[in-house]
Scaffold this motif. Structure first.
Motif, short mmCIF file in Angstrom:
data_model
loop_
_atom_site.label_atom_id
_atom_site.label_comp_id
_atom_site.label_asym_id
_atom_site.label_seq_id
_atom_site.Cartn_x
_atom_site.Cartn_y
_atom_site.Cartn_z
N THR A 298 98.93 83.34 125.02
CA THR A 298 99.27 82.33 126.02
C THR A 298 99.10 80.96 125.38
N SER A 299 99.93 80.02 125.77
CA SER A 299 99.91 78.70 125.13
C SER A 299 98.80 77.83 125.69
N VAL A 300 98.21 77.02 124.83
CA VAL A 300 97.26 76.00 125.24
C VAL A 300 98.04 74.69 125.35
N PRO A 301 97.99 74.01 126.49
CA PRO A 301 98.90 72.87 126.72
C PRO A 301 98.62 71.65 125.86
N ASP A 302 97.42 71.53 125.30
CA ASP A 302 97.12 70.36 124.48
C ASP A 302 96.05 70.72 123.46
N TYR A 303 95.95 69.86 122.45
CA TYR A 303 94.96 70.00 121.38
C TYR A 303 94.26 68.64 121.28
N PRO A 304 93.41 68.31 122.26
CA PRO A 304 92.79 66.99 122.25
C PRO A 304 91.62 66.90 121.27
N LEU A 305 91.39 65.67 120.78
CA LEU A 305 90.29 65.38 119.86
C LEU A 305 89.51 64.19 120.42
N GLN A 306 88.20 64.30 120.45
CA GLN A 306 87.36 63.24 121.01
C GLN A 306 86.27 62.85 120.02
N HIS A 307 86.12 61.54 119.82
CA HIS A 307 85.08 61.03 118.94
C HIS A 307 83.97 60.40 119.77
N SER A 308 82.76 60.43 119.24
CA SER A 308 81.62 59.89 119.98
C SER A 308 81.74 58.40 120.24
N SER A 309 82.59 57.70 119.48
CA SER A 309 82.82 56.27 119.70
C SER A 309 83.62 56.00 120.96
N GLY A 310 84.20 57.04 121.54
CA GLY A 310 85.02 56.89 122.74
C GLY A 310 86.50 57.09 122.49
N LEU A 311 86.91 57.16 121.22
CA LEU A 311 88.31 57.39 120.91
C LEU A 311 88.72 58.81 121.31
N TYR A 312 89.95 58.94 121.79
CA TYR A 312 90.44 60.23 122.27
C TYR A 312 91.89 60.37 121.84
N ASP A 313 92.18 61.45 121.13
CA ASP A 313 93.54 61.73 120.66
C ASP A 313 94.08 62.98 121.33
N SER A 314 95.40 63.06 121.38
CA SER A 314 96.07 64.21 121.96
C SER A 314 97.32 64.52 121.16
N PHE A 315 97.67 65.79 121.08
CA PHE A 315 98.89 66.20 120.39
C PHE A 315 99.99 66.61 121.37
N ALA A 316 99.71 66.54 122.66
CA ALA A 316 100.68 67.04 123.63
C ALA A 316 102.01 66.30 123.57
N LYS A 317 101.96 64.98 123.30
CA LYS A 317 103.19 64.19 123.32
C LYS A 317 103.69 63.84 121.92
N VAL A 318 103.02 64.37 120.90
CA VAL A 318 103.44 64.09 119.53
C VAL A 318 104.68 64.92 119.20
N PRO A 319 105.73 64.31 118.65
CA PRO A 319 106.93 65.09 118.27
C PRO A 319 106.58 66.20 117.29
N ARG A 320 107.36 67.25 117.31
CA ARG A 320 107.08 68.38 116.43
C ARG A 320 107.82 68.30 115.10
N THR A 321 108.92 67.56 115.05
CA THR A 321 109.76 67.56 113.86
C THR A 321 109.35 66.46 112.89
N PRO A 322 109.08 66.80 111.62
CA PRO A 322 108.75 65.79 110.62
C PRO A 322 109.98 64.92 110.33
N PRO A 323 109.79 63.66 109.92
CA PRO A 323 108.50 62.97 109.77
C PRO A 323 107.99 62.35 111.05
N TRP A 324 108.75 62.57 112.17
CA TRP A 324 108.37 61.94 113.44
C TRP A 324 107.02 62.45 113.94
N SER A 325 106.63 63.66 113.51
CA SER A 325 105.34 64.20 113.95
C SER A 325 104.19 63.32 113.46
N ALA A 326 104.17 63.01 112.16
CA ALA A 326 103.10 62.17 111.62
C ALA A 326 103.22 60.73 112.12
N LEU A 327 104.44 60.20 112.15
CA LEU A 327 104.63 58.84 112.63
C LEU A 327 104.26 58.73 114.11
#
Length: 521
Positions: free
Chosen positions: A119-148
């Protein structure tokens, strides 16, 4: 002879990436005719199961030995009785089944062609103790747009941070060629490579140390080539993206019990709870395998063990291959210990918490899973009790660390990240300490064993094995298992399994030209 690559699309495509590459086996018979060889597969993890599958499907007589009572290796599971009287399945923790894992997913299709157990997991979030929070849910899948896209959406990449970066030092990321990446970067640590690029510190924690710690290793010790390879597999080399699937039930029920039924349908003898003590080559050919004091003869052998298991078996089998090869096996190293703590809580975590959260800056805590978000067994327990099943990971713990202290430290970091759990009563807790994952330290690539050995009837498989393909972790295990089976089948004139990987080099001419600037001076 190196594997033959081409664009033959007759092999069933495994994913959405139109640039994924297919590895065709040598031509041969579709299966054995007449007498069939007996093959021993030593190790019942992903690699051993893949090797057994590839051989048995062509008609070989396969016996698989596994020292534990359950299959799955580092993805095994076993029943435990909780303090409330219920039964649960304990394991060594969460694993992500990325869509780039073409050969692992192909193995699982033997049990369910539609992969209905994932079953799919809808997001792959990353959280830092400084308060920063990243998510991959809206990141494009096709390179190079994925990294950009990740850099544009991530709060860890500010304009000032971007201005301080050294773009020339980052150019090797644009054209990762396998195996050439090892000759270029294996002599450098992942930490030093990132320091040279001058990535923002928060971005290193959130975007890159996640990868390095997936190898259960400190980035100061991990080969930069492995880190860059991971960046290629998930960001710039594949259009499958960074989202992933997980089994909807514990590993045995979802994966290994159905696959065991499939293998037994192909007459594979599954000998769990049977540790192999020695492997002795015979002058007349083949091997004498001794397990439980009982010797048995086989025509060929696949060793699909973890680092401690392989080192121990080779040490106990002094006639295998040659001295140089055995010495190389003795030099293999395991990564530092890791801890998996699973907690059954008497109340739920807050609604909306991610099923999986990667963390940085929280001392030893690397990620948190809320199992009832996807696993049926945990969901049923949570529904019955009103509680939650939470799992914590700490990778690369210092050897010799005080285990109760580390377990308490991990729990306290959970309270920091999910404060509502502080008031929860722990119905039961299980802590798994292991130190059997392979370590890929700086400068180790040339010394790693390959699938083939100097003895054509003895092959290796596992995520510790060098494949010279863009694969890692569970996918390296599955791919090496099929490659081991193919090597033996090729010797007997039987056609093996077609395999897929992400592209072995940069996806576009523009990216390759930019990458050449890094070495042109």
């Amino acid at each position: 002879m190196s594997p033959r690559w081409n664009a033959d699309r007759s092999a069933p495509r495994r994913g959405r990436d139109r640039q994924a590459e297919v590895l065709r086996p040598k031509p041969g018979l579709s299966r054995f005719a007449g007498d069939t060889p007996r093959v021993a597969v030593v190790g019942g993890g992903i690699a051993g199961l893949a090797a057994a599958t590839g051989l048995a499907e062509r008609g070989a007589q396969v016996t698989l030995y596994e020292s534990e009572t359950t299959l799955g290796g580092r993805l095994a599971g076993w029943p435990v009785e909780l303090a409330d009287g219920s039964t649960a399945t304990m394991s060594r923790g969460f694993h992500a089944f990325f869509r780039q894992y073409y050969n692992l997913r192909g193995l699982l299709r033997r049990a369910d062609g539609n992969l209905g157990m994932l079953t799919s997991v809808p997001d792959y979030p990353l959280q830092h103790s400084s308060g920063l929070y990243d998510s991959f849910a809206k990141v494009p899948r096709t390179p190079p747009w994925s990294a950009l896209g990740f850099a544009a959406l991530s709060p860890s990449f500010g304009w000032r941070d971007m201005a301080r970066m050294d773009p020339r030092a980052a150019l090797p990321l644009l054209d990762v060629r396998v195996p050439e990446v090892y000759s270029r970067l294996d002599s450098m640590s992942a930490h030093d490579f990132l320091a040279g690029i001058r990535f923002p510190e928060a971005a290193q924690h959130l975007a890159f140390e996640v990868f390095s710690r997936s190898f259960f290793a400190d980035p100061r010790e991990l080969s930069a080539a492995e880190l860059v390879l991971m960046f290629h597999i998930y960001f710039l080399g594949s259009s499958e993206g960074l989202l992933f699937d997980v089994p909807d039930e514990p590993f045995p029920q979802a994966l290994w019990d159905p696959l065991a039924d499939y293998l037994e349908g192909h007459r594979v003898q599954l000998r769990t709870g049977s540790a192999v003590e020695t492997v002795a080559p015979q002058r007349s050919g083949g091997y004498r395998i001794t397990a439980g004091g009982a010797p048995e003869h086989f025509d060929a052998t696949v060793l699909a063990l973890d680092v401690p298991g392989l080192r121990g078996l080779v040490e106990a089998s002094p006639d295998l291959v040659d001295t140089e090869w055995r010495d190389g096996i003795s030099r293999l190293r395991s990564a530092p210990p890791f801890l998996v703590s699973r907690l059954w809580l008497d109340r739920p975590v807050r609604a909306g918490r991610a099923g999986f959260l990667g963390t940085g800056g929280y001392e030893s805590l690397d990620n948190i899973s809320v199992l009832e978000r996807w696993e049926g067994e945990a969901a049923r327990w949570a529904a019955r009790t009103g509680g939650s099943v939470v799992e914590l990971h700490a990778y690369a713990v210092a050897p010799g660390a005080d285990r109760p202290v580390e377990q308490e430290r991990l729990l306290n970091q959970l309270y920091r990240v999910y404060p509502e759990t502080r008031d929860a009563k722990i119905v039961d807790a299980r802590h798994e300490w292991r130190a059997d994952c392979p370590l890929f330290p700086v400068g180790s690539y040339a010394d790693r064993p390959e699938v083939r050995t100097a003895d054509p009837t003895l092959v290796l498989a596992g995520d510790l094995v060098r494949t010279d393909l863009p694969v890692a972790l569970m996918e390296r295990a599955a791919t090496s298992g099929f490659l081991a089976a193919n090597a033996l089948l090729e010797r007997w004139g039987v056609r093996g399994q077609a395999l897929w990987t992400v592209p072995r080099s940069g996806r576009s001419r523009a990216m390759r030209l930019l990458a050449q600037m890094a070495t042109s001076g």
